[in-house]
Design a protein around this motif. Structure first.
Motif, PDB file in Angstrom:
ATOM      1  N   GLN A 116       0.829  -1.205   0.000  1.00 44.07           N
ATOM      2  CA  GLN A 116       0.000   0.000   0.000  1.00 44.07           C
ATOM      3  C   GLN A 116       0.865   1.258   0.000  1.00 44.07           C
ATOM      4  OE1 GLN A 116      -2.439  -0.563   3.447  1.00 44.07           O
ATOM      5  NE2 GLN A 116      -3.960  -1.805   2.368  1.00 44.07           N
ATOM      6  N   ALA A 117       1.940   1.239   0.772  1.00 43.27           N
ATOM      7  CA  ALA A 117       2.839   2.405   0.797  1.00 43.27           C
ATOM      8  C   ALA A 117       3.486   2.593  -0.567  1.00 43.27           C
ATOM      9  CB  ALA A 117       3.905   2.228   1.872  1.00 43.27           C
ATOM     10  N   HIS A 118       3.869   1.481  -1.182  1.00 40.85           N
ATOM     11  CA  HIS A 118       4.480   1.564  -2.510  1.00 40.85           C
ATOM     12  C   HIS A 118       3.467   2.100  -3.529  1.00 40.85           C
ATOM     13  CE1 HIS A 118       7.491   0.635  -5.507  1.00 40.85           C
ATOM     14  NE2 HIS A 118       6.555   0.024  -6.232  1.00 40.85           N
ATOM     15  N   ALA A 119       2.222   1.645  -3.432  1.00 41.78           N
ATOM     16  CA  ALA A 119       1.176   2.117  -4.348  1.00 41.78           C
ATOM     17  C   ALA A 119       0.932   3.614  -4.166  1.00 41.78           C
ATOM     18  CB  ALA A 119      -0.120   1.336  -4.126  1.00 41.78           C
ATOM     19  N   ARG A 120       0.966   4.080  -2.922  1.00 42.46           N
ATOM     20  CA  ARG A 120       0.794   5.520  -2.672  1.00 42.46           C
ATOM     21  C   ARG A 120       1.945   6.323  -3.270  1.00 42.46           C
ATOM     22  NH1 ARG A 120       0.294   4.818   2.831  1.00 42.46           N
ATOM     23  NH2 ARG A 120      -1.569   3.605   3.057  1.00 42.46           N
ATOM     24  N   LYS A 121       3.151   5.807  -3.131  1.00 49.68           N
ATOM     25  CA  LYS A 121       4.310   6.494  -3.714  1.00 49.68           C
ATOM     26  C   LYS A 121       4.190   6.557  -5.228  1.00 49.68           C
ATOM     27  CE  LYS A 121       7.664   5.488  -0.110  1.00 49.68           C
ATOM     28  NZ  LYS A 121       8.897   4.765   0.222  1.00 49.68           N
ATOM     29  N   GLN A 122       3.694   5.491  -5.840  1.00 53.45           N
ATOM     30  CA  GLN A 122       3.524   5.477  -7.289  1.00 53.45           C
ATOM     31  C   GLN A 122       2.460   6.479  -7.734  1.00 53.45           C
ATOM     32  OE1 GLN A 122       5.561   3.998  -9.433  1.00 53.45           O
ATOM     33  NE2 GLN A 122       6.663   3.580  -7.544  1.00 53.45           N
ATOM     34  N   GLN A 123       1.386   6.594  -6.955  1.00 54.17           N
ATOM     35  CA  GLN A 123       0.365   7.585  -7.274  1.00 54.17           C
ATOM     36  C   GLN A 123       0.938   8.991  -7.161  1.00 54.17           C
ATOM     37  OE1 GLN A 123      -2.729   6.578  -4.517  1.00 54.17           O
ATOM     38  NE2 GLN A 123      -3.685   5.105  -5.903  1.00 54.17           N
ATOM     39  N   TRP A 124       1.720   9.222  -6.137  1.00 56.75           N
ATOM     40  CA  TRP A 124       2.370  10.521  -5.939  1.00 56.75           C
ATOM     41  C   TRP A 124       3.310  10.823  -7.108  1.00 56.75           C
ATOM     42  CZ3 TRP A 124       1.821  14.795  -3.349  1.00 56.75           C
ATOM     43  CH2 TRP A 124       2.891  15.651  -3.166  1.00 56.75           C
ATOM     44  N   ALA A 125       4.103   9.822  -7.515  1.00 55.36           N
ATOM     45  CA  ALA A 125       5.033  10.011  -8.633  1.00 55.36           C
ATOM     46  C   ALA A 125       4.276  10.300  -9.926  1.00 55.36           C
ATOM     47  CB  ALA A 125       5.913   8.773  -8.793  1.00 55.36           C
ATOM     48  N   GLY A 126       3.188   9.574 -10.151  1.00 57.12           N
ATOM     49  CA  GLY A 126       2.388   9.834 -11.347  1.00 57.12           C
ATOM     50  C   GLY A 126       1.776  11.221 -11.335  1.00 57.12           C
ATOM     51  N   GLY A 127       1.346  11.667 -10.172  1.00 52.71           N
ATOM     52  CA  GLY A 127       0.798  13.019 -10.044  1.00 52.71           C
ATOM     53  C   GLY A 127       1.845  14.082 -10.310  1.00 52.71           C
ATOM     54  N   LEU A 128       3.068  13.858  -9.825  1.00 52.24           N
ATOM     55  CA  LEU A 128       4.149  14.815 -10.086  1.00 52.24           C
ATOM     56  C   LEU A 128       4.496  14.872 -11.568  1.00 52.24           C
ATOM     57  CD1 LEU A 128       6.628  14.289  -7.125  1.00 52.24           C
ATOM     58  CD2 LEU A 128       5.222  16.278  -7.600  1.00 52.24           C
ATOM     59  N   MET A 129       4.492  13.716 -12.221  1.00 54.89           N
ATOM     60  CA  MET A 129       4.771  13.705 -13.660  1.00 54.89           C
ATOM     61  C   MET A 129       3.686  14.467 -14.426  1.00 54.89           C
ATOM     62  SD  MET A 129       7.492  12.060 -14.725  1.00 54.89           S
ATOM     63  CE  MET A 129       7.031  11.494 -16.336  1.00 54.89           C
ATOM     64  N   LEU A 130       2.451  14.254 -14.062  1.00 55.88           N
ATOM     65  CA  LEU A 130       1.350  14.960 -14.708  1.00 55.88           C
ATOM     66  C   LEU A 130       1.448  16.463 -14.445  1.00 55.88           C
ATOM     67  CD1 LEU A 130      -1.260  14.753 -16.352  1.00 55.88           C
ATOM     68  CD2 LEU A 130      -2.476  14.500 -14.200  1.00 55.88           C
ATOM     69  N   PHE A 131       1.759  16.823 -13.202  1.00 53.75           N
ATOM     70  CA  PHE A 131       1.927  18.231 -12.853  1.00 53.75           C
ATOM     71  C   PHE A 131       3.054  18.859 -13.666  1.00 53.75           C
ATOM     72  CE2 PHE A 131       3.938  21.496 -10.177  1.00 53.75           C
ATOM     73  CZ  PHE A 131       2.876  22.373 -10.065  1.00 53.75           C
ATOM     74  N   GLY A 132       4.185  18.176 -13.749  1.00 50.97           N
ATOM     75  CA  GLY A 132       5.307  18.686 -14.539  1.00 50.97           C
ATOM     76  C   GLY A 132       4.953  18.840 -16.005  1.00 50.97           C
ATOM     77  N   ALA A 133       4.193  17.877 -16.546  1.00 50.75           N
ATOM     78  CA  ALA A 133       3.781  17.951 -17.950  1.00 50.75           C
ATOM     79  C   ALA A 133       2.858  19.139 -18.191  1.00 50.75           C
ATOM     80  CB  ALA A 133       3.093  16.647 -18.365  1.00 50.75           C
TER      81      ALA A 133
END
Length: 149
Positions: A8-25
């Motif tokens: 679950q912690a890993h999944a949350r980190k992946q969601q956070w990383a995906g959100g940062l990538m989208l934000f950067g884009a």
């Protein structure tokens, strides 16, 4: 029990990383579109910008408009690659954002508030692209446990 928490912690980190990538884009897309318009202004009408006498970095505003227009167009293309999660786009996005910072630093006397804002946008893009690590898609599991259990 600990495997579930780790997953679950890993999944949350992946969601956070995906959100940062989208934000950067999105931020790179916004900065690119704005630079395209700013480049068109510099090319079409030199008197839109205030001329700063005695500034160390002196440029012809028409030439500067072309540089800004090209940087903006490349930023838009790279941001489209970021929406797809391409690694080339992450690396190119960091380079383009760094070039946007340099270009806006050189245009500080012409538009100080705007240049500062664009440098901040580009800095946030660099941070987002460096922090996000979406390639870590495999979650740790214990031997004998099926993935996702």
């Amino acid at each position: 029990m600990t495997t579930t928490r780790t997953t679950q912690a890993h999944a949350r980190k992946q969601q956070w990383a995906g959100g940062l990538m989208l934000f950067g884009a999105v931020m790179l897309m916004v900065a690119g579109v704005i630079d395209i318009f700013r480049g068109i202004m510099g090319i079409a009408k030199d008197d839109v910008f205030v001329a700063a006498n005695g500034y160390v970095f002196r440029f012809d505003l028409t030439g500067w408009g072309w540089v800004t227009l090209i940087l903006g167009a490349v930023a838009v293309v790279v941001s489209m690659g970021l929406f797809q999660g391409a690694m080339w786009a992450r690396i190119s996005g960091i380079v383009i954002a760094a070039l946007i910072i340099i270009a806006n630093f050189l245009s500080l006397p012409y538009a100080p508030l705007w240049s500062t804002l664009m440098m901040a946008f580009a800095g946030v893009v660099i941070w987002a692209l460096c922090v996000a690590q979406p390639q870590e898609s495999t979650a740790p599991t214990t031997p004998g446990t099926p993935p996702g259990a």
